[in-house]
Motif scaffolding. Structure first.
Motif, PDB file in Angstrom:
ATOM      1  N   GLN A 104       0.802  -1.217   0.000  1.00  0.00           N
ATOM      2  CA  GLN A 104       0.000   0.000   0.000  1.00  0.00           C
ATOM      3  C   GLN A 104       0.840   1.274   0.000  1.00  0.00           C
ATOM      4  O   GLN A 104       0.307   2.377  -0.100  1.00  0.00           O
ATOM      5  N   LEU A 105       2.149   1.123   0.127  1.00  0.00           N
ATOM      6  CA  LEU A 105       3.027   2.274   0.251  1.00  0.00           C
ATOM      7  C   LEU A 105       3.540   2.739  -1.105  1.00  0.00           C
ATOM      8  O   LEU A 105       3.468   2.022  -2.103  1.00  0.00           O
ATOM      9  N   LYS A 106       4.072   3.944  -1.109  1.00  0.00           N
ATOM     10  CA  LYS A 106       4.717   4.468  -2.294  1.00  0.00           C
ATOM     11  C   LYS A 106       6.059   3.755  -2.491  1.00  0.00           C
ATOM     12  O   LYS A 106       6.748   3.449  -1.532  1.00  0.00           O
ATOM     13  N   ASN A 107       6.413   3.502  -3.748  1.00  0.00           N
ATOM     14  CA  ASN A 107       7.652   2.799  -4.076  1.00  0.00           C
ATOM     15  C   ASN A 107       7.718   1.453  -3.340  1.00  0.00           C
ATOM     16  O   ASN A 107       8.630   1.190  -2.551  1.00  0.00           O
ATOM     17  N   PRO A 108       6.763   0.539  -3.600  1.00  0.00           N
ATOM     18  CA  PRO A 108       6.698  -0.719  -2.834  1.00  0.00           C
ATOM     19  C   PRO A 108       7.913  -1.617  -3.010  1.00  0.00           C
ATOM     20  O   PRO A 108       8.281  -2.330  -2.078  1.00  0.00           O
ATOM     21  N   LYS A 166      10.447  -0.547  -0.664  1.00  0.00           N
ATOM     22  CA  LYS A 166      10.005  -0.855   0.699  1.00  0.00           C
ATOM     23  C   LYS A 166      10.114  -2.344   0.997  1.00  0.00           C
ATOM     24  O   LYS A 166      10.333  -2.737   2.147  1.00  0.00           O
ATOM     25  N   GLU A 187      11.189   3.391  -7.630  1.00  0.00           N
ATOM     26  CA  GLU A 187      11.072   4.837  -7.783  1.00  0.00           C
ATOM     27  C   GLU A 187      12.329   5.480  -7.198  1.00  0.00           C
ATOM     28  O   GLU A 187      12.605   5.319  -6.000  1.00  0.00           O
ATOM     29  N   THR A 195      14.389   7.481  -5.172  1.00  0.00           N
ATOM     30  CA  THR A 195      14.073   8.345  -4.032  1.00  0.00           C
ATOM     31  C   THR A 195      15.120   9.435  -3.872  1.00  0.00           C
ATOM     32  O   THR A 195      16.251   9.314  -4.340  1.00  0.00           O
TER      33      THR A 195
END
Length: 370
Positions: A38-42, A45, A341, A343
């Protein structure tokens, strides 16, 4: 590594402990995977989940198994053997149990990785590869740590530290052969061999030989150089050769060459080794606690800063070799292939051993980056 409990638990207690730790690990993996998706840039993560949650939990499981005499309890059903043999076998069982906990923790994340990266990541193949790796690594760690089974931490902390240092260096120097044992590899031939050697020459990467890592299941496009200065072996995944054109592959290999020249890997290993030995020494009371803790924390701060500095220096080497734009584009393409992504950080994280990918790309695209 040497159990502190003289009387091992019963076999029933041992099984219950293993099942409990495995179930908690599986729960951590399942919950972590659900949150990460559910997070950005899974994808990034997920890497953080493995490094910051699941791997430390596996270390915790190893600590519990070791301190409670798990391996010895499992071996009680076997015929009587010499004490040293029993201790070595018990260590292997302990490592193997820890690896099983890691596999159970990793299993719930396979589907999530498959979805967020949109790759055909077969669960059974992934578990089979992971099982082979765990068994091989458990055997390897048992063999290299066997000499330390006769050393008492309390009575010979200096000897233990020197022994650990020698073992780590030995494993690093033997890495070209160990990786080939733990993972499926092949020797490039024909056009593939010519292409890899041509790319390495253009990138300024000097190695003794090359092995291709099978990454068809994981779809990871990575490179790795390991071994002593007189025997460097390049490991390149099959996906790396398929996913990138020659210009992108050359730029990424140039970064690898730059990191060899700036000793990034050695700095990381040295930092972890110094900080870890100082931390363990402070915890078991073999020296002044607070100065040792300060030494451990200081080693992390200085070592991580130096690693980040050398990573930037490696990027600069690659830029001088193939051009700043080519290196920046290659890093962006690498991120795209892995669904990452790039960062960025406004303020550098002093506890990060890496430079944010987006910051590296921005710095290369800026004319004054050098």
């Amino acid at each position: 590594m040497i159990p502190l409990q003289t009387a091992p638990p019963s076999i029933g207690t041992t099984i219950s402990m293993f099942v409990g730790l495995a179930l908690v690990g599986g729960l951590l993996g399942a919950i972590g995977s659900a949150v990460v998706r559910q997070l950005k840039n899974p994808v990034g993560k997920y890497r953080l989940l493995y490094a910051a949650v699941l791997f430390p939990y596996a270390l915790l499981a190893y600590g519990v198994f070791s301190l409670t005499g798990f391996g010895t309890a499992v071996l009680t059903a076997l015929p009587s053997t010499p004490e040293l043999v029993t201790r070595v076998l018990a260590e292997f069982v302990t490592f193997l149990a820890t690896g099983c906990v890691w596999i159970v923790s990793y299993l719930p994340t396979v589907r999530g990785i498959r979805d967020v990266r949109d790759v055909e990541l077969d669960t059974r193949t992934s578990i089979r590869k992971m099982t082979r790796y765990v068994i091989g690594l458990s055997a390897l760690l048992t063999v290299v740590l066997a000499p330390l089974q006769v050393v008492s931490i309390e009575s010979s902390p200096l000897i233990l530290a020197v022994g650990l240092l020698a073992l780590v260096l030995g494993m690093l120097y033997a890495a070209p052969w160990l990786i080939a044992v733990l993972r499926s590899t092949s020797t490039p031939t024909g056009d593939t061999a010519d292409r890899v050697h041509s790319l390495s020459d253009r990138a300024g990467l000097s190695v003794r030989d090359v092995r291709i890592l099978d990454s068809e299941n994981e779809q990871t496009a990575d490179t790795l150089v390991r071994g002593p200065p007189t025997y460097r072996r390049l490991f390149v995944t099959s996906t790396f050769l398929d996913a990138f054109d020659d210009d992108t592959a050359t730029a990424l290999l140039a970064i690898e060459a730059g990191q060899l020249r700036t000793h990034v890997f050695e700095i990381k290993v040295g930092t972890v080794l110094v900080a870890g030995i100082a931390l363990v020494a402070s915890l078991i009371g073999t020296g002044p606690r607070w100065p040792l803790l300060a030494l451990s924390f200081g080693a992390v701060l200085i070592g991580f800063w130096l690693a980040r500095r050398q990573i930037r220096a490696a990027d600069e080497y690659a830029a001088q070799r193939v051009g700043r734009t080519a290196v920046a584009d290659a890093l962006a393409e690498y991120a795209d292939v892995h669904a990452l992504e790039p960062t960025r950080r406004r303020i550098p994280n002093p506890l990060s051993i890496k430079v944010a990918l987006g910051d590296r790309i921005n710095r290369l695209r800026t004319s004054g980056g050098a």
